[in-house]
Design a protein around this motif. Sequence first.
Motif: not given
Lengths: 141, 115, 99
Positions: A128, A132, A135-136, A139, B16, B90, B93-94, B97-98, B100, C64, C68
């Motif tokens: 997990a 994550l 995924k970050l 972005l 986040l 989790t 968090q997903h 992120v989506q 954002l 994070a 950002v």
Amino acid sequence: MDIFRALDVSASGLTAQRARMDVIAENIANSDTTVTATGRPYQRKTVTLRASDTSGFDAMLPGAKAAGVVVDGVRTSLDPPRRVWQPEHPQAGADGFLELPNVNPVQEMTDMMASTRAYEANAVAFQAAKSLGMKLLELLR
Amino acid sequence: MISLFDSAVTALARGLTFASQRHDVLAQNLANVETPGYRARDLVRDDASDMAAGAAPPLPRVTYSADDVQGIGGNDVDLERQMGRIAENTLLQHTLVQLLSSQFASLKQVISGRV
Amino acid sequence: MGDLRIAPIAPPTPGSGASSAPAATGDTGFGEALSRALSEVNEMQLQSRNAAVAVASGKPVDTAQMVVGVEKAAISLQFAIQVRNKLLEAYQELMRMQV
């Protein structure tokens, strides 16, 4: 990065449970070993675990050292060996009793199952955290 | 200067950060599920929606989350419940992120003038 | 009578002129806003660069916030570039106008 800290924590859990499983396997394999290098029967071993967090809440500050769990060492049980009446056995004592390891297979199997469950749970947490992090980064494309 | 980024982006980023710190705490619980005497923890944050605009929101705090489970030597980590919390965290968090990602994508579309 | 002296008038320096009469020309207000905006974009770029350096050198970083911040800097820069392009187009359009 804080992502790495999460991975470190879960990795320490995996390591600890792995150590436990190794010791349990050794116990089971030696459940009938009447003579070891010390001349005595095999004694059950256990792994001592210790939470390695920096006194609990400091671990939440960014930049704190990786927390998790630490294997403090392997302890040998001080319980007396099992004594079984077997006078014909070559290693039986003068009183006819044979000393066998104090390993209870049912106990070991239960411990093994608990350890496996804990290992899998830590693996899930590890995945997990890793997913994550990816995924970050997505972005940023 | 017109602010390109409204408070939503800031709130998402803060969410986040909180979720990622909460994962650390929950992962710590899992790593110590068999450690004698270990007490389960959780990260909570107070509701900031009623604070004055512009004020810094309260910091999250670590609390003991008593799970009412008797383990070795007073260990009170309930494995299944911790897994549930990790799963929900989790998912959060997903989601963040989506959200954002779509905020940034919209901004870029507006700026480039292309759809 | 011989004491009368007329002191020469010093020509206004460009810097002081602009700061002492900001409302004199409409362009100055816009210029200030533009330079403020550009320095903000620059600030964001610097921060995003510092974050990248911190990550590369292994320092603890809030992922994070860093992600950002980097993305915000990129979008702000894109915005500034587009504004510059539009301004340039408008200027060129102006220059092309028949007088």
